[in-house]
Motif scaffolding. Sequence first.
Motif, mmCIF file in Angstrom:
data_model
loop_
_atom_site.group_PDB
_atom_site.id
_atom_site.type_symbol
_atom_site.label_atom_id
_atom_site.label_comp_id
_atom_site.label_asym_id
_atom_site.label_seq_id
_atom_site.Cartn_x
_atom_site.Cartn_y
_atom_site.Cartn_z
ATOM 1 N N SER A 193 0.266 4.713 3.551
ATOM 2 C CA SER A 193 -0.883 3.583 4.218
ATOM 3 C C SER A 193 -1.388 2.776 3.288
ATOM 4 O O SER A 193 -1.798 1.449 3.325
ATOM 5 C CB SER A 193 -1.830 4.250 5.103
ATOM 6 O OG SER A 193 -2.665 5.229 4.281
ATOM 7 N N GLY A 194 -1.750 3.490 1.992
ATOM 8 C CA GLY A 194 -2.544 2.797 0.894
ATOM 9 C C GLY A 194 -2.582 3.777 -0.275
ATOM 10 O O GLY A 194 -2.238 4.905 -0.060
ATOM 11 N N VAL B 237 2.476 1.920 -7.427
ATOM 12 C CA VAL B 237 2.494 1.029 -6.566
ATOM 13 C C VAL B 237 3.810 0.877 -5.720
ATOM 14 O O VAL B 237 4.162 0.970 -4.401
ATOM 15 C CB VAL B 237 1.761 -0.336 -6.630
ATOM 16 C CG1 VAL B 237 2.019 -1.268 -5.545
ATOM 17 C CG2 VAL B 237 0.371 -0.273 -7.070
ATOM 18 N N ASP B 238 4.898 0.665 -6.529
ATOM 19 C CA ASP B 238 6.187 0.529 -6.031
ATOM 20 C C ASP B 238 6.696 1.888 -5.156
ATOM 21 O O ASP B 238 7.123 1.910 -4.235
ATOM 22 C CB ASP B 238 7.364 0.303 -7.243
ATOM 23 C CG ASP B 238 7.050 -1.259 -7.545
ATOM 24 O OD1 ASP B 238 6.480 -2.121 -7.070
ATOM 25 O OD2 ASP B 238 7.745 -1.698 -8.643
ATOM 26 N N TRP B 239 6.306 3.115 -5.883
ATOM 27 C CA TRP B 239 6.707 4.385 -5.445
ATOM 28 C C TRP B 239 5.944 4.555 -4.046
ATOM 29 O O TRP B 239 6.520 5.052 -3.170
ATOM 30 C CB TRP B 239 6.355 5.696 -6.323
ATOM 31 C CG TRP B 239 6.848 6.773 -5.851
ATOM 32 C CD1 TRP B 239 8.161 7.201 -6.365
ATOM 33 C CD2 TRP B 239 6.057 7.835 -5.112
ATOM 34 N NE1 TRP B 239 8.144 8.467 -5.784
ATOM 35 C CE2 TRP B 239 6.923 9.016 -4.968
ATOM 36 C CE3 TRP B 239 4.928 7.759 -4.383
ATOM 37 C CZ2 TRP B 239 6.552 9.979 -4.186
ATOM 38 C CZ3 TRP B 239 4.619 8.861 -3.627
ATOM 39 C CH2 TRP B 239 5.442 9.813 -3.431
ATOM 40 N N LEU C 258 -1.221 -0.857 2.011
ATOM 41 C CA LEU C 258 0.296 -0.778 2.129
ATOM 42 C C LEU C 258 0.863 -1.009 3.386
ATOM 43 O O LEU C 258 1.170 -2.162 3.823
ATOM 44 C CB LEU C 258 1.044 0.132 1.122
ATOM 45 C CG LEU C 258 0.467 0.307 -0.046
ATOM 46 C CD1 LEU C 258 1.086 1.408 -0.797
ATOM 47 C CD2 LEU C 258 1.161 -0.846 -0.857
ATOM 48 N N GLU C 259 0.463 -0.003 4.293
ATOM 49 C CA GLU C 259 1.162 0.259 5.698
ATOM 50 C C GLU C 259 0.011 -0.114 6.554
ATOM 51 O O GLU C 259 -0.052 -0.495 7.796
ATOM 52 C CB GLU C 259 1.838 1.402 5.877
ATOM 53 C CG GLU C 259 3.195 1.293 5.415
ATOM 54 C CD GLU C 259 4.274 0.322 5.588
ATOM 55 O OE1 GLU C 259 3.961 0.137 6.677
ATOM 56 O OE2 GLU C 259 4.666 0.068 4.746
ATOM 57 N N ARG D 135 4.963 2.284 -1.932
ATOM 58 C CA ARG D 135 5.522 1.474 -0.893
ATOM 59 C C ARG D 135 6.756 1.958 -0.511
ATOM 60 O O ARG D 135 7.096 1.999 0.930
ATOM 61 C CB ARG D 135 5.873 0.056 -1.513
ATOM 62 C CG ARG D 135 4.741 -0.814 -1.369
ATOM 63 C CD ARG D 135 5.023 -2.440 -1.650
ATOM 64 N NE ARG D 135 3.865 -3.132 -1.490
ATOM 65 C CZ ARG D 135 3.269 -3.735 -2.709
ATOM 66 N NH1 ARG D 135 3.664 -3.431 -3.977
ATOM 67 N NH2 ARG D 135 2.243 -4.362 -2.393
ATOM 68 N N GLU D 136 7.461 2.631 -1.243
ATOM 69 C CA GLU D 136 8.877 3.015 -0.944
ATOM 70 C C GLU D 136 8.455 4.404 -0.155
ATOM 71 O O GLU D 136 9.304 4.699 0.863
ATOM 72 C CB GLU D 136 9.681 3.673 -2.150
ATOM 73 C CG GLU D 136 10.229 2.371 -2.744
ATOM 74 C CD GLU D 136 11.001 2.519 -3.906
ATOM 75 O OE1 GLU D 136 11.694 3.939 -4.225
ATOM 76 O OE2 GLU D 136 11.200 1.588 -4.823
ATOM 77 N N GLN E 276 6.176 4.664 1.933
ATOM 78 C CA GLN E 276 5.660 4.146 3.206
ATOM 79 C C GLN E 276 4.176 4.827 3.348
ATOM 80 O O GLN E 276 3.735 5.224 4.481
ATOM 81 C CB GLN E 276 6.542 4.377 4.376
ATOM 82 C CG GLN E 276 7.699 3.659 4.360
ATOM 83 C CD GLN E 276 8.712 3.971 5.477
ATOM 84 O OE1 GLN E 276 8.380 4.806 6.323
ATOM 85 N NE2 GLN E 276 9.560 3.065 5.589
#
Length: 163
Positions: free
Chosen positions: A112-113, A103-105, A150-151, A107-108, A110
């Motif tokens: 969408s999910g 999940v961290d990766w 995420l995005e 997010r970094e 960017q």
Amino acid sequence: MTLAPSPQPALIQTETVFDAAAVARVVEAAFGPGRLAKTAERLREGRDPAVGFVARHDGRIIGSVRLWTVTIGGVPALFLGPIAVERTERNAGIGAELVATCVDWAREAQASGVLLVGDPPYFERFGFQRIDGAVMPGPVDPARLLWLALEAVSAPSGLVRAD
């Protein structure tokens, strides 16, 4: 009285090409040969993952997870799985560490999910929710098809395809 040393936590690292055989062993032990018949495998077969992570303990790989690029109705996303931890190491939080690292990766990166097929009670703690409207390339229990936005403002819908 002698106290036993506390177990060392697993070290989570990015998977390398040298880890392939050990990762295959952990996944095979966790899921058996039947995993190759699962719908999720259609999104992975013949492809390289976007990224993979391994859990090491005393230099030995005891867990693995990968993220794969997919599209959902044409929207780029990531697909998580399989996540596998050696039977003797389960219930130590290693699977959760591997998921959190993914999940961290994502997010970094960017993304969408992140999409996955899994048990809602386990994955809801990371923010995953049931996704309606995403269509896998084969049968999947809709209650186990989960999405972590995420995005993206809203969950995408449409056919899930390998990207």
